[in-house]
Design an enzyme around this catalytic site. Sequence first.
Site: not given
Ligand code: LLP
Length: 421
Positions: A272, A309, A341-342
């Site tokens: 991602g 984040r 407001c936090e």
């Molecule tokens: N595949 C699965 C099954 C996952 O759960 C995730 C991410 C990905 C792929 C992709 O991961 P990446 O390549 O983006 O690291 N909100 C958090 C990240 C949470 C990721 C959840 N799962 C942040 O802002 O760092």
Amino acid sequence: MNTKQLFAPTRTEISGISIADLASKFGTPTYFYDAQTIRDRIAQLQQFDVIRYAQKANSNIAILNLMRLEGVVVDAVSTGEVHRAKAAGYDLTQADHQVVYTADIFDRTALDLVVEHNIPVNCGSPDMIRQLGTAAPGREITLRINPGFGHGHSAKTNTGGDTSKHGIWHEQLDECIAIAKEHNLTVAGLHMHIGSGTDFEHLSQVCDAMLQTALKVGASLKTISAGGGLPTPYKNDDVNIDVDRYFQLWDAVRKQLESEFGHDVSLEIEPGRFLVAESGYLLTEIRAIKKMGEKLYYLVDAGFNNLARPILYGAYHPMSIAFTGESTSEVQDAIVGGPLCESGDIFTQEEGGFVCSRELPVASVGDYLVIECAGAYGFVMGSNYNSKPYAAEVLIDNGDVHLIRRQQTNDDLIAGESIPS
Ligand code: LLP
């Protein structure tokens, strides 16, 4: 090692378009994405047989469409994400698994959807196997395995080990294979994802765990997925991951399995962040500058409703200033906060909520502050807290500027609400 500074303290443009023009056309706060950066990252992963984009990182349908045109397929973790993939032109019915549903549970609508459209499923719990097997016996499935260890940039993004709820516990593999058999399901894929923003050493440990697990499953396997988690630079001294070395490790596992099984095994990757983080910029305007005792605050018009984040993980995002008046090379320490407001509405904080300051150019009210590397888990984790509308999103592609989501209106905010009569 990077020799050139990746992130500069000031900037005048985004993707070659003047920030002043972008701000006057779209207002602030607005998210901008650079299409070419996304294409460059996709190109870096071409060695993998399948690049499956974890759309949770940024699921605007224009971004999904860009992915699709580049031959990237998608992962969906909800019925909403399946709907987005469809709206972006992905074919749910195709046998080449353009959309895969990955989760640890089926909510009832998701189970109905994957059964109705025959969407391939990556099961993260024994109950998912049972439920799918009961509703749609005879299918091929993928198992998401928790190898018993994990790693991430924060405890909240670690998705392996016994403190994570994700995946099928590695010691339950035999039981899950038996449940699958009972329902005439074939385990055709294995998947592991141990964390987001993890380091190279940990990512490569997954290869060993995958090999051992795959050998236990045997020749029914057609696909292995390395999951996501590839880190991207957020600071000047962050080092880019060696994608080639990472591929070699996985390719070796794949080749070993191919010779063991006597047939081809497809190698997927499921990033991602890697694909979209660096493409994104959150453009804000500094609306107030004030001192609290000895501390200086730049208060901008975006808050954690736009980018969560920092408050969630203490995540660090590079920031730059775009001057509207005279520019200066002088710097000072400032805390950057938003309008909510936090008191936690601070972009310069460490995990645990510790407010810290950042050395930034000396700026004035009316200057722009750009929060960089905001393309992954930025807009998508936004909210309407304090009844703030969602920001607009804009895609810049080869000099062309496309509004890909308009800013929400106040009427959008209350749409769906009603007063009992
Ligand atoms: N595949 C699965 C099954 C996952 O759960 C995730 C991410 C990905 C792929 C992709 O991961 P990446 O390549 O983006 O690291 N909100 C958090 C990240 C949470 C990721 C959840 N799962 C942040 O802002 O760092």
